[in-house]
Design a protein around this motif. Sequence first.
Motif, PDB file in Angstrom:
ATOM      1  N   CYS A 175      12.278  -0.564   5.374  1.00 45.98           N
ATOM      2  CA  CYS A 175      12.497  -2.433   5.398  1.00 45.98           C
ATOM      3  C   CYS A 175      10.907  -2.940   6.039  1.00 45.98           C
ATOM      4  O   CYS A 175      10.951  -4.185   5.644  1.00 45.98           O
ATOM      5  N   THR A 219      11.637  -4.730  10.149  1.00 49.32           N
ATOM      6  CA  THR A 219      10.633  -5.455   8.995  1.00 49.32           C
ATOM      7  C   THR A 219       9.119  -5.566   9.419  1.00 49.32           C
ATOM      8  O   THR A 219       8.250  -5.934   8.582  1.00 49.32           O
ATOM      9  N   GLN A 242       9.700 -12.415   7.630  1.00 51.83           N
ATOM     10  CA  GLN A 242      10.316 -11.602   8.832  1.00 51.83           C
ATOM     11  C   GLN A 242      10.883 -12.471   9.790  1.00 51.83           C
ATOM     12  O   GLN A 242      12.032 -12.218  10.523  1.00 51.83           O
TER      13      GLN A 242
END
Length: 1207
Positions: free
Chosen positions: A1095, A1037, A259
């Motif tokens: 995602c 994310t 991330q």
Amino acid sequence: MAEFVVRPLVSMLTNKASSYLLDQYKVMNGMEEQRETLKRKLLAILDVIQDAEEKGASRPGVSAWLEALKKASYEAKDVFDEFKYEALRRDAKKKGHYKKLGFDIVSLFPAHNPIVFRYRMGKKLCRIVRKIEGLVREMNDFGFNKTQQAPPSKQWRNTDSIIIDSEKDIVSRSRNEEKKKIVDILIDQAGDRDLIVLPIVGMGGLGKTTFAQLVYNDPIIKEHFKLQRWCCVSDDFDVVKIANIICETNEIHREKALQNLQKEVSGKRYLIVLDDVWNEDADKWEKLKTCLKHGGKGSAILTTTRNVQVARIMKMCIADSHNLRNLDKVFLKEIFENRAFCLQKPKAAELSDVVDKIMERCGGSPLAAKAFGSMLSNKTSMKEWTDILARSNTCNDGTETFLVLKLSYDDLPSHLKQCFAFCAIFPKDYEIDVETLIQLWMAHDFIPLREGDNLEKVGREIFDELTWRSFFQDVKQNPRRKWQGELRPRTICKIHDLMHDIALSVMGKDCLTIVDRPNEKELLSTGPTRYLFSSYWYTGTLLDDYLMKHSPALQTLLYPYAYTSDSAPHLSKYNHLRALQLFRLRKLPLQPRHLQHLRYLDLSNNILIEELPEEISILYNLQTLNLCKCIRLGRLPEDMKCMENLRHLYTNGCSSLKCMPPGLGQLTSLQTLTYFVVSSSPGCSTIRELQDLNLGGDLELSRLQYATEVDAKACSLGNKDKLTHLSLKWGDDSTDELGQHRNVLDALKPHAALEFLGIHSYRGTGFSAWVLSLNFLQHLTELQLDGCTMCEEFPQFGEFKSLEVLVLKRLNKLQSLCNHNSSAMFPALKDLRLKKLEIFERCVATEGEELAFPQLENVKIKDCPKLAILPEAPKLKFIALKEEKAQLSLSIFKSRYMACLSGVGLSVSDDTEAAPVTELDQDCEVSLLNLRLDGCNFLFCSTPLQPTVGVWKWFGQLVHLTIESCDMLIYWPEEEFRCLVSLNSLSINSCSKLVGHTQGKGCRTQVRDQLLPNLKELTIYHCGSLTELFVLPPSLTSIVMMDCNSLESILGQDDTELESILHSDTASSSEHFNDLTSTCLLEQSLSPRINPLPCLDYLRIISCKKLRFMPAQLDALIFLDIHNCDGLESLDCLGDLPLLEYLYLNRCKHLASVPGSLGSYSALQKLRIEYCPALNMKPLYGHLQQRLDSLELKDLSKAGSSYPNEG
């Protein structure tokens, strides 16, 4: 096949057998004949050992003989070290050490009863002598030739930097056309594409890394790419490591690291170099590439590799990889001659022909040319040159470069061979701390001591020579680690992977390096090793069986990461450890009496240990003790003064230390002491004890309120010319009685070569003359003055010509930095930090004058209420302000610096709303990437109907935004969010009035990507009133939520379809909410829009007690942590979770089903479930039955328990 490093072992053994200590304390009485026999036999072996080592590679019998000699030498080394320890022990006993310890000598050392010791050691020595005599007889049968190695040249040190600069110029000229080609591809061809990946392919030693550096540092490239990162990958394609390097972080969790990576590159046109890639696993590359695809248009990745298959896997949006050609012989010859002829040039007609033949052997490799040239630089006759050339002709096609480099290793003096071969213990591309490396060499007696020199100096010369000969590379200074309490930077280096291969070929099974989860069977089958390095984080009990079986042979055991999850290593009492580095343990794995050979002990970063055993003072051989950042360590052993071989004591960061043990001045070998605590208690060392210690590096003297002027003068800081970094600290609550602080400061005058000076909590009314002098501290690069509240007279800070960092805090009477303006002021200052300066008004005392800082890049100003004007700094990149009223903060937005700043941090605590500022509504082009707002109510609307503050329109390139403690933030600022089209990371913290979605502006966002379309990471902490989130973009994310106790759902409220399902019938909703599985099935039955976060791979929810709804079907989720969420009953709505690797559940007392139970958990690596009494564990056990024990982390022991006191 492993080579042999036997000669330095035998040479070391000869020195040990001749040690004066053995004679002085008569520890070998009755064994003189065996000792003399052994010395003679060892000298005879040394006469022929070079010839034996050369023949060992081609004659199996000689190879076996060398292996037997090496084993016998190690045994003999251990025996003579036992004799040495007995000599040191008898010396300590003579000085009364054991009586002071209160030990019974016979019970502590039963084997050291003189009669028992002589009998036991006599048997050991006789056994060694018999083995050596047998080996000598075999040696005579082989008929080895006597040889003598030429002494190494010392002149290499004078030409190091010049040669390196010259070689850079040569390489730049030789690769210029190739570089232009690559630059054109990266700029022209990549311009209209989202991402290209261009591999550079070539054999080892061809200069791929240097070529990539030429491209990376090209001015056109630097101007074109907004973000540049260099990542050395090597044979461990660890996506976490790569992500951390690119993001410049140290995140251990894979999903969080990925991330961070997406966040780092998002929206930016970047160039990333992945150097030295070996990975052929396409899946690993795809996972990394997925994150890297989030960069801006025109982004590029340049990768270097030896492997054509790797290049095929990685290349993207280009026709072909770039195959780096062999270096032209003209340039190769330049590199070779720069090295070979730097001292002198042999005069011989045939020289040119020999050089041409050598160039052929280099195979187009600049590394081989460099190593060959270094090797021949101290060969003065043509015979030596032709001999080397003849030896190089044994190389086979396809391995020329490696064997040429091996030849340069063979040419090393024997002690250099041993020092370099030891480096095989480190993983490839590991950043080696040079100071630590030298101390490890010392621990193993690899450094021969020359008369008049100390070991550290000789060790540094060895390192420098190996660097000159290209065995080490990338030598650089790492910034000091402030969190460790360090005052000075550290020198680090790396090893080229080909050179690392050579070290591995030499060490063979003597070296074991563990960087990934080892196979237990394979580990046990590797057999004993002498040097073990394990950087694997979750070792668990994997090494236990191996260590129990093979620890007697170990001489080095290094666990470099303090956070390693493991129990104490199982070490045998009968070990021969010389170097030991441990992770966090409450006590040593063995009692000190079983570690008597130990020379190096590293317990740094141990937050558990509170005291060391008193018995540690019997480690008479110990040279280095690293206790840095042991924050709970309250005391050191009282009898440390008996550890007379101690040379380096690292105590920086040991904030709980109350005093130093008595008699510290008796440690006459001590050269490093990083933290000294002064105490008024009896039985503690005063700073007078430092008088005769030749200390160097860094030193912090703390609690100086207890020091006397007499002791301060006696400690003689002015004579310690190797001391470069000095910090002087008085207690915060101390007072200057009778001018004692000033007298002590006067007496602590250091050497003029000081580079760092910190003075803290000094209560004198004026500084000493040596601090105020304009001529004394001209080498100073960093000055810190903190808490000198009574001081009225200050240095003219601008007169320190070398000063790069200036930190001024809590100086109640400081009004300005200097009395007058001058163009020569602060010529080198890059970092200025001012904090809590109550009457500080301006940089220059003269009103109307402003001071320019030509090199200033970073400014932090906190709580300086009278300062109204920011410093003039044309190169300013980052500024952080903390103030009560928005005075300086507003001036930032009006200043011309706004256009060039990349980072701004503002903290304004006054709740009063600032009047609208018309200047902030004007258009302005800024390149701001990071913005942190604490308070700053003036930047937000007080009601939903107010117009948006215009400054938000400037932030189209903003990547990271943090908002803290803002009482004006009540509704989600949708209009402000519309401006943040590049935002990658949003953090909201302690905004107690934030409720959520606005109802007041008359319209609701309908299109999901209208808000924060590039947002990857959302973090919300301590927002107790928050009931709902804004519309979450599909790009997310990572989500982290903590202490949001009014929040019921993670979903944003734009989906009217979903909203109607969840809220249409209030009367029936309560019954409906009790069946959350049905709710989740409804969510999944709706259109794909109901799965808004495709995602999302990282989800952490902590202490959100009303949370009842989670996003549906998170197929990308890798990390899931749910903690203290009582409202959750089911997580089935999350789907199969096919990629889930980390699952942590804690204190969810109503949760009935394990998330992902409909799937197979095929990717799961770490599992921890605690205090979830309603949880049905059967599906989890069913899926993981075959592999539960193979998980890296598994903790289910409290899964079905209720949390204590909750019932």
